[in-house]
Design an enzyme around this catalytic site. Structure first.
Site, mmCIF file in Angstrom:
data_model
loop_
_atom_site.group_PDB
_atom_site.id
_atom_site.type_symbol
_atom_site.label_atom_id
_atom_site.label_comp_id
_atom_site.label_asym_id
_atom_site.label_seq_id
_atom_site.Cartn_x
_atom_site.Cartn_y
_atom_site.Cartn_z
ATOM 1 N NE ARG A 82 46.681 35.606 146.834
ATOM 2 C CZ ARG A 82 46.009 34.513 147.228
ATOM 3 N NH1 ARG A 82 44.733 34.598 147.561
ATOM 4 N NH2 ARG A 82 46.608 33.343 147.275
ATOM 5 C CE LYS A 184 48.752 32.759 150.506
ATOM 6 N NZ LYS A 184 47.653 32.653 151.478
ATOM 7 C CD GLU A 220 41.736 36.463 156.188
ATOM 8 O OE1 GLU A 220 41.772 35.388 155.579
ATOM 9 O OE2 GLU A 220 42.385 37.456 155.814
#
Ligand SMILES: *Cc1c(COP(=O)(O)O)cnc(C)c1O
Length: 341
Positions: A82, A184, A220
């Site tokens: 990620r 992220k 989210e």
């Protein structure tokens, strides 16, 4: 190995300086060999790319002590992968995935005295991150970067029992359709701070963000993905290109299908159908799953049947199974636990 004298079960979620951290620097097109250091400070130019244009990405994961006394991390290869995707999207050099995992292992091993003992409920939180470190004033990617990993012990998430959350539908957006919601990056958090402070001021625990384009679909919260359970026990999780691919959520879906024999659907979830779900939870590394008791949309309340005292039954099973796997009480799928020592 002697553990540090820490009151593990009363730790909160805060930064405690541990003994070692990992550092590697990128310069002239390559990463140096990297090293552990006791220096917990970073010295960079006043004009560093990260300070001017927020060129930084991070990861979050945990190390656990298993029932039989090993220290393990949970699927660190997925964090490594990620971070590669995050770095590419911000025009940063990739830190090789095998080196990422090794840096995490080295950092945890060096701080083994800070890994909370089995049964304390506490864990060692691990924070890998990378930032542009050389001067950048005209807008462009930095040429030099630093990759670091530090670790800090954190307390049990549900200290004093489970308290289902009350969340609100936010009037702010988290991520644009073709923006950076799926990586992220610190920038996604900087712009969420106003929304979360405002939510707290209004008495809510979290924001539910809807898709920015139509404001009809569930995305989210600021730092966790949604899982819903239908009245006939199907696990449903929103699919969108602008949500962060939570490793916890992906693991819970696997657990639902392969350990609990439940049906799973990853699909667009309209806000309109949320009132018909039986359970709702937020998933992420910090809590595994936090149950949501109530969602408030501009005064209209959706209250889930499990109420404000406990998790719903399926949420509880998912939570127990995944934490059982992480703590070595339940056999893990191949490759999920990386044994450190
Ligand atoms: C980190 C993060 C999550 C949770 O991901 P995990 O891999 O499960 O910890 C969810 N949403 C956002 C926005 C995040 O930054």
């Amino acid at each position: 190995m002697e553990k540090k004298n820490i009151d593990w079960s009363n730790l909160g979620f805060g930064y405690i300086k541990t003994d070692y951290r990992y550092v590697s620097n990128y310069k002239d097109g390559s990463w140096d060999e990297g090293t552990l250091t006791t220096d917990d400070t970073v010295t960079i130019s006043e004009c560093a790319g990260v300070l001017q244009y927020a060129q930084t990405v991070f990861e979050g994961m945990k190390a656990y002590t298993t029932e039989d006394g090993h220290i393990v991390t949970f699927r660190p290869d997925l964090n490594a992968e990620r971070m590669v995707n995050s770095a590419k999207r911000l025009e940063m050099p990739v830190f090789p995935e095998d080196r990422f995992v090794q840096a995490v292992v080295d950092t945890v091993k060096a701080n083994a005295a800070f890994v909370p003992p089995y049964g304390s409920g506490a864990t060692l939180y691990i924070r890998p991150y990378m930032f542009g470190s050389n001067p950048v004033i005209g807008v462009k990617p930095a040429d030099e970067y630093q990759f670091r990993v530090f670790a800090t012990p954190v307390g049990p998430y549900f200290k004093g029992g489970v308290k289902p959350l009350t969340i609100r539908v936010s009037d702010f957006d988290r991520a644009a359709p073709h923006g950076t919601g799926h990586i992220k990056a610190g920038l996604n958090y900087a712009m969420s701070l106003h929304a979360i402070v405002d939510a707290h001021n209004q008495g809510f625990d979290e924001n539910m963000y809807l898709d920015a384009a139509t404001r009809t679909k569930v995305e989210e919260t600021g730092g966790a993905n949604f899982l819903f359970v239908t009245k006939d026990n199907t696990v449903v999780t929103p699919k969108s290109n602008s949500i962060l691919p939570s490793i916890t959520r992906r693991s819970l879906i696997y657990v639902a299908e392969h350990y609990l024999g439940l049906k799973v659907e990853e699909r667009e979830v309209l806000f309109e159908e949320v009132k018909d779900f039986a359970e709702c939870g937020l998933c992420g590394t910090a809590a595994v799953i936090s149950p949501v008791g109530k969602i408030v949309d501009h005064g209209n309340e959706i209250c889930f049947p499990a109420g404000m005292e406990k998790m719903g039954p399926i949420t509880q099973k998912l939570y127990d199974t995944l934490t059982g796997i992480q703590m070595g009480r339940i056999e893990a799928p191949e490759g999920w636990l990386k044994v450190i020592e």
